[in-house]
Scaffold this motif. Sequence first.
Motif, PDB file in Angstrom:
ATOM      1  N   ALA A 173       3.458  -4.877  -4.399  1.00 36.21           N
ATOM      2  CA  ALA A 173       2.392  -4.330  -3.505  1.00 36.21           C
ATOM      3  C   ALA A 173       2.047  -5.636  -2.553  1.00 36.21           C
ATOM      4  O   ALA A 173       1.773  -5.324  -1.350  1.00 36.21           O
ATOM      5  CB  ALA A 173       1.030  -4.131  -4.423  1.00 36.21           C
TER       6      ALA A 173
ATOM      7  N   ARG B 186       4.760  -5.300   0.349  1.00 37.87           N
ATOM      8  CA  ARG B 186       4.422  -3.990   1.242  1.00 37.87           C
ATOM      9  C   ARG B 186       3.090  -4.725   1.893  1.00 37.87           C
ATOM     10  O   ARG B 186       3.261  -4.254   3.156  1.00 37.87           O
ATOM     11  CB  ARG B 186       3.877  -2.819   0.323  1.00 37.87           C
ATOM     12  N   LEU B 187       2.158  -5.254   1.491  1.00 40.89           N
ATOM     13  CA  LEU B 187       1.068  -5.856   2.287  1.00 40.89           C
ATOM     14  C   LEU B 187       1.715  -6.639   3.595  1.00 40.89           C
ATOM     15  O   LEU B 187       1.360  -6.469   4.768  1.00 40.89           O
ATOM     16  CB  LEU B 187       0.254  -6.495   1.456  1.00 40.89           C
TER      17      LEU B 187
ATOM     18  N   LEU C  30      -3.532  -0.455  -0.815  1.00 35.52           N
ATOM     19  CA  LEU C  30      -2.729  -1.436  -1.747  1.00 35.52           C
ATOM     20  C   LEU C  30      -3.302  -2.685  -2.238  1.00 35.52           C
ATOM     21  O   LEU C  30      -3.095  -2.998  -3.233  1.00 35.52           O
ATOM     22  CB  LEU C  30      -1.746  -1.969  -0.737  1.00 35.52           C
ATOM     23  N   THR C  31      -4.572  -2.990  -1.660  1.00 35.54           N
ATOM     24  CA  THR C  31      -5.216  -4.026  -2.340  1.00 35.54           C
ATOM     25  C   THR C  31      -6.154  -3.795  -3.409  1.00 35.54           C
ATOM     26  O   THR C  31      -5.991  -4.472  -4.311  1.00 35.54           O
ATOM     27  CB  THR C  31      -6.342  -4.665  -1.234  1.00 35.54           C
TER      28      THR C  31
ATOM     29  N   THR D 223      -4.439  -0.212   4.024  1.00 33.91           N
ATOM     30  CA  THR D 223      -4.483  -1.603   3.509  1.00 33.91           C
ATOM     31  C   THR D 223      -5.310  -1.413   2.208  1.00 33.91           C
ATOM     32  O   THR D 223      -4.704  -2.240   1.254  1.00 33.91           O
ATOM     33  CB  THR D 223      -5.124  -2.513   4.442  1.00 33.91           C
TER      34      THR D 223
ATOM     35  N   LEU E 226       6.259   2.626  -6.232  1.00 34.21           N
ATOM     36  CA  LEU E 226       5.376   1.913  -5.432  1.00 34.21           C
ATOM     37  C   LEU E 226       6.100   1.471  -4.268  1.00 34.21           C
ATOM     38  O   LEU E 226       5.558   1.464  -3.076  1.00 34.21           O
ATOM     39  CB  LEU E 226       4.745   0.834  -6.145  1.00 34.21           C
TER      40      LEU E 226
ATOM     41  N   GLY F 126       6.457   3.883  -1.814  1.00 33.44           N
ATOM     42  CA  GLY F 126       5.259   4.741  -1.732  1.00 33.44           C
ATOM     43  C   GLY F 126       5.068   6.065  -1.811  1.00 33.44           C
ATOM     44  O   GLY F 126       4.503   7.206  -1.334  1.00 33.44           O
TER      45      GLY F 126
END
Length: 628
Positions: free
Chosen positions: A166, A169-170, A115-116, A112, A87, A90
């Motif tokens: 996550a 990364r966001l 990821l969300t 986006t 993760l 990626g």
Amino acid sequence: MTPVLTHGAADAPPAARRPLGVLAQRVENGLGLAVDAVAGSLVLVEIFVLLAGVIARYVFQKPLVWSDELASLLFLWLSMLGAVVALRRGEHMRMTGLVSRVGPRAQALLETLALTVPLAFLAMVLWPAFEYASEEMPVVSPAMEISNGWRATAIPVGLGLMAIMALLRLARLHEGRRIAVAVGITAALTALLWFAGPSLVPLGKLNLVIFFVVLVAACVFGGVPIAFSFALATFAYLGLTTRTPLLVMVGRLDEGMSHLILLAVPLFIFLGALIEMTGMARAMIQFLASLLGHVRGGLSYVLVGAMYLVSGISGSKVADMAAIAPVLFPEMKARGAKPGDLVALLSATGAQTETIPPSIVLITIGSVTGVSIAALFSGGLLPAVVVGAFLCTVVWWRYRKEDLSQVRRFTKGQITRFFVVALPAILLPFVIRAAVVEGVATATEVSTIGIAYSVIVGIFIHRQFDIKRLPGMLVETASLTGAIIFIVGCATAMAWGLTQSGFSQDLAAWMQSMPGGAAGFMLVSILAFVVLGSVLEGIPAIVLFGPLLFPIAKAVGIHEVHYAMVVIFAMGIGLFSPPFGVGYYGACAISKIHPDEGLPHIGGYILALLAGLAVVAAVPWISTGFLK
């Protein structure tokens, strides 16, 4: 091109320009290095534990009764931490065909959401995961006599670390406004499903279409990683339409990721990297190129043959591909082969070689249906040859105009010298298979013999062993393992959810009522198992439907071994076909080729597989001719 979570041109500015991004980058680097170190170390420990078990049992005649238990405990931690590494990098498998074709703003928003949406699932499943680990605390392992909670805790820890990664990364890759929009969309869709729950319950089995077809398809084509698409659909189905405690789903996830045979996956991935590092791959490719390099599509034929030779050694098709692709693909790419065509052919050979013994699918069929495993082993060799011939026909057609003007043709003397240099590498598959056949090692352990063999060859024969590359190889192995095994676990949970719905019994009754006798039943079986293979994988589908359908096949006059071969090939085609077949994404992960690149090329190979399957289904002798 690595199958990564790509980001569009409209992504946020570099992290260095945003204070929040800088902080997220620093935290992610620090936490990531720690997880990388632990995950890579677990790969190394697994190798030593299993190799020690082989040596103690075969050399000293004193088995280590705790070795398999310890390996199983560490494997779940390796898989979960590997999923965290994947993760962060990626590297979880996903479809981006639709994402890459929309405008920059829509693409950035979908990236986006990729990821969300997983983050929403992780947030919801964390508490059931902790509950599951707590439930496992009183269970004590038989050999080591330690709480199973130590093993089960890997699930909530891994899920929690994935949630943190996550979030980081966001913050690092996306601007605040886009994150807010994506979070709002995710929250709105979650609330919509939640409030629709009471209305969904009366729909009964129609919910299977809503959750396992519509929701999964929306997530997959929207760019959400495949594993999270499966897991989210299963979690939503169980939570909104059934009274099943959600910790049960976590248990099914654990079950899918904990089959000891799957431990062959990281070991064969590492073995493939080791073969390349020690120069064995180069020596083998040099010999193969000298032998078949002047033939159009020659190395593609070698790929088909090599998969046939090594198939079944590990019990895992992904592990088989991991032993072949790193050896052949670099030279094939250097000679102009398209990466998409290579991964498409590799995926097709995965389906083609499903019936070659010692196949875990064959063993599973024998165990749940009562069909002789020896008969299944005897019947599985020739069907794979027939299907392989159809794949080779496609290779011939695609490479019939290949430009060989720059390809050098070698003399017999040069080919002989290349053969002598490559002999240690050529012997490796035979050493591995002999170790299994002679009982030196199990299918799970045998890769450690290959690793030890490769280290010896690299140090003392090829004199090429760069120890500085080992840490990177170990972390890469952990990452690929996590991406692959997490998909398997999520697919197993989804298969269990389908079972609880009564879908398997309904399907068996419907198939039995179809007209046309044996031919009609066989045709419906092929169609059904292609679909089931893409959704459930081979082993779960066989466990669910084998006991129900094999007696029906026998009643309508179909030989059980013949039916088994047809069913296995049908499931294999589903398993290795996009967009849902997880085997296809496993081939992409092993090959480090983006799934989208294989889509334009795989159609011809799927047609070849279907044509071969039709011949095997129409001619029972292919499957039964060598039975005693």
